[in-house]
Enzyme design. Structure first.
Site, PDB file in Angstrom:
ATOM      1  N   CYS A   1       2.580   9.918   5.010  1.00 51.65           N
ATOM      2  CA  CYS A   1       2.435   8.966   3.923  1.00 51.65           C
ATOM      3  C   CYS A   1       3.845   8.556   3.540  1.00 51.65           C
ATOM      4  O   CYS A   1       4.708   9.417   3.340  1.00 51.65           O
ATOM      5  CB  CYS A   1       1.710   9.607   2.734  1.00 51.65           C
ATOM      6  SG  CYS A   1       1.465   8.507   1.341  1.00 51.65           S
ATOM      7  N   THR A   2       4.105   7.262   3.465  1.00 48.47           N
ATOM      8  CA  THR A   2       5.465   6.790   3.207  1.00 48.47           C
ATOM      9  C   THR A   2       6.076   7.463   1.992  1.00 48.47           C
ATOM     10  O   THR A   2       7.236   7.898   2.009  1.00 48.47           O
ATOM     11  CB  THR A   2       5.469   5.265   2.993  1.00 48.47           C
ATOM     12  OG1 THR A   2       4.866   4.640   4.121  1.00 48.47           O
ATOM     13  CG2 THR A   2       6.875   4.739   2.813  1.00 48.47           C
ATOM     14  N   GLU A   3       5.284   7.564   0.925  1.00 47.70           N
ATOM     15  CA  GLU A   3       5.829   8.100  -0.325  1.00 47.70           C
ATOM     16  C   GLU A   3       6.234   9.567  -0.216  1.00 47.70           C
ATOM     17  O   GLU A   3       7.071  10.036  -0.997  1.00 47.70           O
ATOM     18  CB  GLU A   3       4.801   7.908  -1.445  1.00 47.70           C
ATOM     19  CG  GLU A   3       4.571   6.464  -1.854  1.00 47.70           C
ATOM     20  CD  GLU A   3       3.568   5.743  -0.961  1.00 47.70           C
ATOM     21  OE1 GLU A   3       3.400   4.522  -1.142  1.00 47.70           O
ATOM     22  OE2 GLU A   3       2.966   6.387  -0.079  1.00 47.70           O
TER      23      GLU A   3
ATOM     24  N   THR B   1      -2.635   5.660   5.803  1.00 45.31           N
ATOM     25  CA  THR B   1      -4.067   5.766   5.498  1.00 45.31           C
ATOM     26  C   THR B   1      -4.865   4.576   6.007  1.00 45.31           C
ATOM     27  O   THR B   1      -5.929   4.734   6.617  1.00 45.31           O
ATOM     28  CB  THR B   1      -4.270   5.899   3.982  1.00 45.31           C
ATOM     29  OG1 THR B   1      -3.647   7.114   3.533  1.00 45.31           O
ATOM     30  CG2 THR B   1      -5.743   5.931   3.627  1.00 45.31           C
TER      31      THR B   1
ATOM     32  N   THR C   1       1.672   1.491   6.090  1.00 42.47           N
ATOM     33  CA  THR C   1       0.761   2.485   5.533  1.00 42.47           C
ATOM     34  C   THR C   1       0.328   3.422   6.642  1.00 42.47           C
ATOM     35  O   THR C   1       0.355   3.032   7.815  1.00 42.47           O
ATOM     36  CB  THR C   1      -0.488   1.792   4.947  1.00 42.47           C
ATOM     37  OG1 THR C   1      -1.481   2.755   4.609  1.00 42.47           O
ATOM     38  CG2 THR C   1      -1.099   0.830   5.951  1.00 42.47           C
TER      39      THR C   1
ATOM     40  N   MET D   1       0.844  -1.208   0.000  1.00 40.99           N
ATOM     41  CA  MET D   1       0.000   0.000   0.000  1.00 40.99           C
ATOM     42  C   MET D   1       0.885   1.267   0.000  1.00 40.99           C
ATOM     43  O   MET D   1       0.857   2.018   0.959  1.00 40.99           O
ATOM     44  CB  MET D   1      -0.922  -0.019   1.229  1.00 40.99           C
ATOM     45  CG  MET D   1      -1.818  -1.236   1.310  1.00 40.99           C
ATOM     46  SD  MET D   1      -2.524  -1.484   2.950  1.00 40.99           S
ATOM     47  CE  MET D   1      -1.150  -2.190   3.859  1.00 40.99           C
TER      48      MET D   1
END
Length: 229
Positions: free
Chosen positions: A196-198, A85, A83, A10
């Site tokens: 958020c990781t990204e 979210t 994740t 995710m």
């Protein structure tokens, strides 16, 4: 060394960061050829995002709970959701297994308080910014959260899902996210949560003046503390 259980996918970019940083962390702490004991189960991100769009969170909870049960059966001593979210269904996942869940919100709240920061700004997906599950978790530990103005939510969400989850880092996107963080600073935030990781692919401490709390990095460090403790 305890075995770390990961529920990922995710996105796969997020899972790759978790896997890489857990390995680098053990190597840094123990040296030599040391590596962590890991069990990883990944889900189909497309399936989850379709369910998310339809607000079918009960089914998302069931899918992630099933993945967590597989990780538990494979020998994990504790569990991580890779994740932010989908921590929205963390309680359902925890209820489905007998091993503890290392909740990201608890880890981040401790890091903020240890740094003397009691109010932070949260940048993440639209769900994380507009709903209360993550904000409330931090508030329960004594950390207040400010989210960006609603006019930014859709754009940030699109930048995450259309660029960052594919590993695409665009300078103009970085510039705009930095401006959002500066607005949060003006609103009273003493630090910025990269929720958020990204987003950790996009924003570094050098990009902004207030302290940055990279949620994934903090999650990984807490997992290493627990696994090697």
């Amino acid at each position: 060394m305890q075995t770390i259980g990961l529920v990922g996918g995710m996105s796969w970019e997020s899972s790759a960061v978790y896997y890489r940083d857990l390995n680098l962390g053990v190597q840094e702490r123990l040296g030599g050829l040391s590596s962590p004991k890991l069990v990883l189960s990944t889900v189909d991100f497309a399936e989850l995002t379709h369910l998310e769009d339809d607000e079918r969170w009960d089914q998302i909870g069931q899918l992630l709970a099933s993945a967590a049960q597989g990780v538990e059966r494979a020998g994990a001593d504790f569990l991580m959701l890779c994740t932010t979210t989908f921590h929205k269904v963390a309680d359902e996942v925890q209820a489905a297994v007998d091993i503890p869940l290392l909740h990201l919100g608890d880890v981040v709240a401790k890091a903020c308080l240890d740094a003397g920061v009691g109010t932070v700004g949260l940048v993440g997906t639209k769900v994380a910014m507009s709903e209360s599950f993550f904000v409330d978790r931090l508030a329960g530990s004594g950390v207040s959260v400010i989210v960006p103005d609603e006019q930014h939510h859709e754009w940030i969400n699109n930048a995450i899902y259309e660029e960052l989850v594919h590993g695409v880092v665009v300078p103009r996107t970085r510039k705009r996210v930095v401006s959002v963080i500066e607005e949060l600073w003006d609103a009273g935030a003493g630090g910025a949560l990269l929720g958020c990781t990204e987003l950790e692919l996009l924003i570094k401490q050098a990009d902004v003046e207030i302290p940055v709390f990279p949620c994934t990095t903090l999650h990984v460090q807490a997992a290493l503390d627990r696994a090697l403790g």
